[in-house]
Design an enzyme around this catalytic site. Structure first.
Site, PDB file in Angstrom:
ATOM      1  N   HIS A  18       4.597 -13.643 -18.476  1.00  0.00           N
ATOM      2  CA  HIS A  18       4.616 -14.985 -19.041  1.00  0.00           C
ATOM      3  C   HIS A  18       5.774 -14.687 -20.439  1.00  0.00           C
ATOM      4  CE1 HIS A  18       0.286 -15.303 -16.968  1.00  0.00           C
ATOM      5  NE2 HIS A  18       1.093 -16.718 -16.804  1.00  0.00           N
ATOM      6  N   LYS A  42     -10.721 -25.221 -11.723  1.00  0.00           N
ATOM      7  CA  LYS A  42     -10.157 -23.113 -10.931  1.00  0.00           C
ATOM      8  C   LYS A  42     -11.338 -22.151 -11.712  1.00  0.00           C
ATOM      9  CE  LYS A  42      -5.234 -22.797 -10.263  1.00  0.00           C
ATOM     10  NZ  LYS A  42      -4.420 -22.627 -10.250  1.00  0.00           N
ATOM     11  N   ARG A  91       7.322 -13.791  -8.960  1.00  0.00           N
ATOM     12  CA  ARG A  91       6.865 -11.673  -8.899  1.00  0.00           C
ATOM     13  C   ARG A  91       7.800 -11.136  -7.722  1.00  0.00           C
ATOM     14  NH1 ARG A  91       0.686 -12.809 -10.924  1.00  0.00           N
ATOM     15  NH2 ARG A  91       1.793 -14.624  -9.975  1.00  0.00           N
ATOM     16  N   SER A 129      -3.071 -12.181 -13.794  1.00  0.00           N
ATOM     17  CA  SER A 129      -3.642 -12.755 -14.468  1.00  0.00           C
ATOM     18  C   SER A 129      -5.241 -11.970 -14.047  1.00  0.00           C
ATOM     19  CB  SER A 129      -3.522 -14.425 -15.216  1.00  0.00           C
ATOM     20  OG  SER A 129      -2.633 -14.391 -15.759  1.00  0.00           O
TER      21      SER A 129
HETATM   22  P1  ADP Z   1      -0.814 -21.207 -12.004  1.00  0.00           P
HETATM   23  O1  ADP Z   1      -2.811 -21.236 -12.071  1.00  0.00           O
HETATM   24  O2  ADP Z   1      -0.009 -22.760 -12.587  1.00  0.00           O
HETATM   25  O3  ADP Z   1      -0.505 -20.239 -11.327  1.00  0.00           O
HETATM   26  P2  ADP Z   1       0.059 -18.616 -13.697  1.00  0.00           P
HETATM   27  O4  ADP Z   1      -0.660 -18.776 -14.943  1.00  0.00           O
HETATM   28  O5  ADP Z   1      -1.332 -17.786 -13.426  1.00  0.00           O
HETATM   29  O6  ADP Z   1      -1.289 -20.424 -13.696  1.00  0.00           O
HETATM   30  O7  ADP Z   1       0.486 -18.686 -13.483  1.00  0.00           O
HETATM   31  C1  ADP Z   1       1.720 -19.473 -14.498  1.00  0.00           C
HETATM   32  C2  ADP Z   1       3.429 -19.638 -13.507  1.00  0.00           C
HETATM   33  O8  ADP Z   1       3.160 -18.184 -13.762  1.00  0.00           O
HETATM   34  C3  ADP Z   1       3.865 -18.939 -12.053  1.00  0.00           C
HETATM   35  O9  ADP Z   1       4.841 -19.401 -11.425  1.00  0.00           O
HETATM   36  C4  ADP Z   1       3.300 -17.539 -11.567  1.00  0.00           C
HETATM   37  O10 ADP Z   1       4.030 -17.083 -10.326  1.00  0.00           O
HETATM   38  C5  ADP Z   1       4.191 -16.959 -13.187  1.00  0.00           C
HETATM   39  N1  ADP Z   1       2.782 -15.453 -13.531  1.00  0.00           N
HETATM   40  C6  ADP Z   1       2.120 -15.453 -12.971  1.00  0.00           C
HETATM   41  N2  ADP Z   1       2.522 -14.119 -14.013  1.00  0.00           N
HETATM   42  C7  ADP Z   1       3.174 -13.629 -13.823  1.00  0.00           C
HETATM   43  C8  ADP Z   1       4.257 -12.744 -14.360  1.00  0.00           C
HETATM   44  N3  ADP Z   1       3.728 -11.834 -14.322  1.00  0.00           N
HETATM   45  N4  ADP Z   1       5.843 -12.069 -14.620  1.00  0.00           N
HETATM   46  C9  ADP Z   1       5.971 -13.490 -14.799  1.00  0.00           C
HETATM   47  N5  ADP Z   1       5.491 -14.286 -13.460  1.00  0.00           N
HETATM   48  C10 ADP Z   1       4.514 -14.449 -14.083  1.00  0.00           C
END
Ligand code: ADP
Length: 163
Positions: A18, A42, A91, A129
């Site tokens: 992130h 969630k 990703r 995550s």
């Molecule tokens: P959500 O529940 O809204 O998907 P996340 O925290 O899982 O929330 O992800 C938020 C955004 O960050 C999403 O677009 C996800 O694809 C992106 N994301 C999550 N992990 C990574 C990573 N390692 N690299 C790049 N983008 C990521």
């Protein structure tokens, strides 16, 4: 022109993936609002207030980043901030279907809002995550994937849940 974007997410937990996206985004946008979702449906591991606090602390050193939170529809929040761009990370191909559906749904909810995708550095392109939480529950060293505070918080929350 003042170019602003909202990066919404659950951030359960915030990872270096992130953060990589956020650091790339501030080179393109004048301001990036990182919006932590308060979405109990969630069932996040890290309670909302603590997630928000961790995200604020971890991003405090990055200029032009604001941390906020929202409940409900991301498009409604984005509009309330007078922003037109939703930023999301991509990703792998596996992210594509979900992100594509969400971007098109959001477009149909509000045609004035565009979703922009950014790719992280390849070293974070497999960091999720979900996997971080699994690895934490097994006692793995997470220092390459998440900030120290995140690792501490995960280990504290998972202490009593170890198999
Ligand atoms: P959500 O529940 O809204 O998907 P996340 O925290 O899982 O929330 O992800 C938020 C955004 O960050 C999403 O677009 C996800 O694809 C992106 N994301 C999550 N992990 C990574 C990573 N390692 N690299 C790049 N983008 C990521």
């Amino acid at each position: 022109m003042n170019r602003r974007a909202v990066y919404p997410g659950t951030f359960d937990p915030l990872t270096y993936g992130h953060i990589d996206i956020i650091k790339r985004a501030v080179k393109i946008f004048d301001e990036v609002i990182v919006a932590v979702a308060h979405n109990p449906q969630k069932s996040p591991l890290i309670p909302f207030e603590e997630r928000l606090k961790i995200v604020k602390e971890a991003l405090s050193g990055i200029r032009n980043v604001k941390v906020d939170s929202f409940q409900g529809l991301a498009v409604d929040y984005v509009k309330s901030k007078n922003v037109r761009i939703i930023l999301r990370g991509l990703r792998m191909i596996s992210d594509f279907e979900y992100e594509f559906q969400m971007a098109l749904t959001n477009r149909n909810l509000d045609r004035s809002i565009e979703t922009i995708f950014m790719m992280p550095s390849e070293e974070y392109s497999y960091v999720s995550s979900k996997l971080i939480k699994e690895a934490a529950s097994l006692g793995a060293d997470l220092s390459r994937f998440v900030p120290k505070k995140v690792e501490q918080k995960l280990k504290e929350l998972l202490k009593n849940k170890r198999p």
